[in-house]
Write a protein that holds these residues in place. Structure first.
Motif, short mmCIF file in Angstrom:
data_model
loop_
_atom_site.label_atom_id
_atom_site.label_comp_id
_atom_site.label_asym_id
_atom_site.label_seq_id
_atom_site.Cartn_x
_atom_site.Cartn_y
_atom_site.Cartn_z
N ASN A 196 27.65 -6.76 -1.48
CA ASN A 196 26.67 -7.63 -2.33
C ASN A 196 25.44 -8.50 -0.72
N TYR A 197 25.46 -7.46 -0.27
CA TYR A 197 24.46 -8.12 0.95
C TYR A 197 23.29 -6.84 1.60
N ALA A 198 22.31 -6.50 1.31
CA ALA A 198 21.35 -5.77 1.78
C ALA A 198 21.31 -6.11 3.47
N PHE A 199 21.20 -4.40 3.37
CA PHE A 199 20.85 -4.49 4.80
C PHE A 199 19.63 -3.46 5.51
N ILE A 200 18.75 -3.84 5.92
CA ILE A 200 17.54 -3.74 5.83
C ILE A 200 16.69 -3.92 7.26
N VAL A 201 16.56 -2.18 7.85
CA VAL A 201 15.91 -1.77 9.00
C VAL A 201 14.70 -1.37 8.55
N SER A 202 13.54 -1.55 9.74
CA SER A 202 12.30 -0.71 10.57
C SER A 202 12.59 -0.08 11.41
N GLU A 203 11.02 1.18 10.98
CA GLU A 203 10.74 1.27 12.75
C GLU A 203 9.08 0.28 13.33
N ALA A 204 9.13 -0.99 11.94
CA ALA A 204 8.09 -2.02 12.56
C ALA A 204 9.06 -2.20 14.04
N ASP A 205 8.34 -3.47 14.68
CA ASP A 205 8.11 -3.74 16.20
C ASP A 205 9.17 -4.38 16.57
N ASN A 206 10.12 -4.47 16.91
CA ASN A 206 11.54 -5.85 17.14
C ASN A 206 11.92 -5.80 15.41
N TYR B 249 19.98 -3.72 -9.89
CA TYR B 249 19.24 -3.44 -9.75
C TYR B 249 18.23 -2.51 -8.80
N ALA B 250 17.15 -2.23 -8.69
CA ALA B 250 16.49 -1.46 -7.50
C ALA B 250 15.92 -1.97 -6.56
N ILE B 251 16.44 -1.72 -4.99
CA ILE B 251 15.67 -2.24 -4.17
C ILE B 251 14.64 -1.39 -3.53
N MET B 252 13.07 -1.42 -2.68
CA MET B 252 12.71 -0.78 -2.22
C MET B 252 12.28 -1.20 -1.34
N GLY B 253 11.95 -0.70 -0.28
CA GLY B 253 11.17 -0.53 1.20
C GLY B 253 9.70 -0.52 1.12
N VAL B 254 8.66 -1.65 0.58
CA VAL B 254 7.45 -1.05 0.72
C VAL B 254 6.64 -1.41 2.71
N PHE B 255 5.37 -1.10 2.52
CA PHE B 255 4.71 -1.53 4.15
C PHE B 255 5.14 -2.77 4.47
N ASN B 256 4.67 -3.91 3.91
CA ASN B 256 4.78 -4.36 4.39
C ASN B 256 6.74 -5.59 3.85
N GLY B 257 7.26 -5.40 3.55
CA GLY B 257 9.17 -5.41 3.06
C GLY B 257 9.97 -5.18 2.57
N SER C 265 0.97 -1.44 -0.24
CA SER C 265 -0.22 0.59 0.19
C SER C 265 0.86 0.83 -0.04
N ASP C 266 2.23 1.41 0.66
CA ASP C 266 2.75 2.25 0.21
C ASP C 266 4.31 1.76 0.44
N GLY C 267 5.51 3.25 -0.53
CA GLY C 267 6.45 3.05 -0.52
C GLY C 267 7.14 4.01 0.52
N SER C 268 8.33 3.35 -0.08
CA SER C 268 9.19 4.40 1.69
C SER C 268 11.36 4.61 0.47
N ASP C 269 11.36 3.92 1.54
CA ASP C 269 13.69 4.39 0.56
C ASP C 269 13.66 3.28 -0.49
N CYS C 270 14.82 4.05 -1.41
CA CYS C 270 15.53 2.46 -2.34
C CYS C 270 16.45 3.17 -1.31
N GLY D 185 3.91 -4.93 10.02
CA GLY D 185 4.63 -3.56 9.09
C GLY D 185 4.10 -2.12 9.08
N LYS D 186 5.36 -1.09 8.34
CA LYS D 186 5.20 -0.40 8.86
C LYS D 186 5.19 0.71 7.75
N TYR D 187 5.45 2.10 7.69
CA TYR D 187 5.31 2.34 7.05
C TYR D 187 7.32 3.38 6.60
N TRP D 188 7.71 3.16 7.66
CA TRP D 188 9.48 3.77 7.38
C TRP D 188 10.40 1.99 6.90
#
Length: 402
Positions: free
Chosen positions: A122-132, A79-87, A62-67, A111-114
């Motif tokens: 060659n590794y992606a490191f992904i964080v979110s404001e999703a709890d824990n 390759y494009a990498i993009m954060g969305v609400f659920n991953g 439903s929502d996009g965030s960082d790329c 899920g979270k907006y951020w």
């Protein structure tokens, strides 16, 4: 009756063929639309063409965030990498006429907006404001051999030394990741954590820095700028809500404050980026347009002397839109400007206090108001000249200078 049975069989075969077709052929997308007479399809533009648009519905989000982006140096694919609400989603954009949505790495919790993602080795490191949620680590070389896209990926490891984080910073030279905004009440007050990722599958905590305000975003560099006192040191520039801080974090066990600087009409000190010579720092304030009015304001600091930073000048854009993330490549500042899209600013004469807009691509044609719609971020670092843009409302865009 035999004819009736034949028709049923024919319909069944057609349905089977339809359902078995390759998923990448079914990607709802908009391919290349040149910027002509100020428009690329429905999108206002100047000097930048649309190569590709993939809506959020394709990603089941439903929502996009960082790329961010990744170039596979073995295959030269992009390759494009993009954060969305659920991953986090991954798209092969090597051929934007035939993009491949390879799949999604789902959220580790909820899920979270951020979301924020960076790449190292060659590794992606992904964080979110999703709890824990912690930090997901994903081996990007898996993208070479996806046989039936889109697929659901799993993380190769997950670091749980913190819960949520607003943002992620990586210094490619040192092999350290710096989650920021992890907790306003934690040990380091939301300041950067120091995580050794030289072995990406075994991240190791080496402390943090939290003697000042919550860090909303930061840039960390191995310093090569004009202040010879700090040559070769690892320097963090923190955008800390109401000020910019400069910290020597070379010795992870003993980080040292160097200096700090603020400015008039602080709304929310959001994010900034060094020019390539590390002399000037270009900062965006996320709330000033809403709180004080006026057009998009970008503040340029002179960091020639890290112990004594000075405000150099202020640049005002052509709209009232809020500025978000900004990055520098060469003599261009790439500004994610929410409702005003991406703005391209020539900074060749920054020393003379003269920078100017040389193009834009507006993914949110509804308005240019001071609200939180439109472009979240921009990734301009592909050698091909492709520029990845993430839009909160409309998904993934790939554009390129004419």
């Amino acid at each position: 009756m035999k004819r009736y049975n034949f028709l049923i069989l024919l319909v069944g075969v057609l349905l089977f063929v339809s359902c078995s077709s390759s998923p990448e052929e079914e990607i709802p997308k908009t391919n290349k639309k040149p910027c002509e007479n100020g428009m690329a399809g429905i999108f206002p533009c100047e000097n930048y063409d649309l190569l590709l648009h993939i809506p959020l519905s394709t990603f089941g989000a439903s929502d996009g965030s960082d790329c961010w982006g990744w170039t596979d140096l073995t295959t030269n694919k992009e390759y494009a990498i993009m954060g969305v609400f659920n991953g986090t989603v991954f798209v092969d954009i090597t051929d934007t006429e035939n993009p491949v949505y390879l799949g999604k790495l789902p959220t580790a919790t909820v899920g979270k907006y951020w979301w924020d993602v960076k790449v190292y080795n060659n590794y992606a490191f992904i964080v979110s404001e999703a709890d824990n949620h912690g930090m997901q680590v994903f081996d990007l070389t898996k993208l070479r051999n996806v046989t039936n896209p889109p697929t659901t990926f799993t993380a190769d490891t997950r670091y749980t030394g913190f819960g949520s984080a607003h943002n992620m910073v990586i210094n490619q030279n040192s092999g350290y990741a710096y989650p920021v905004g992890t907790s306003k009440s934690g040990t380091y007050k939301g300041g950067p954590l120091f995580i050794n990722i030289q072995n990406p599958l075994a991240p190791t905590s080496e402390g943090g820095w939290g003697t000042d305000n919550y860090s909303h975003d930061a840039q960390v560099v191995t310093y090569t700028g004009p202040d010879s006192d700090y040559t070769g040191k690892e320097i963090l520039i923190g955008s800390n809500e109401n000020e910019v801080v400069i910290v020597d974090i070379t010795d992870k066990a003993n980080p040292k404050n160097i200096s700090k600087i603020s400015y008039a009409n602080v709304g929310y000190t959001h994010q900034g980026w060094f020019t390539e010579g590390q002399k000037y720092f270009i900062l965006g304030d996320e709330y000033d347009e809403r709180n004080f009015g006026g057009n998009t304001r970008t503040i340029i600091f002179d960091f020639s002397d890290l112990d004594n930073p000075k405000q150099h000048f202020t640049y005002n854009g052509p709209t009232q839109a809020i500025d978000h993330n900004g990055y520098v490549k060469g003599n261009t500042f790439y500004l994610a400007n929410y409702t005003a899209g991406v703005r391209f600013i020539d900074i060749a004469n920054i020393e003379s206090k003269s920078i100017s807009e040389i193009g834009y691509f507006d993914t949110y044609p509804e308005n240019n108001g001071a609200n939180f719609n439109g472009v979240w971020s921009v990734y301009p670092y592909f050698n091909s000249g492709k520029i990845v843009v993430s839009d909160i409302n409309r998904g993934l865009f790939v554009i390129k200078k004419q």
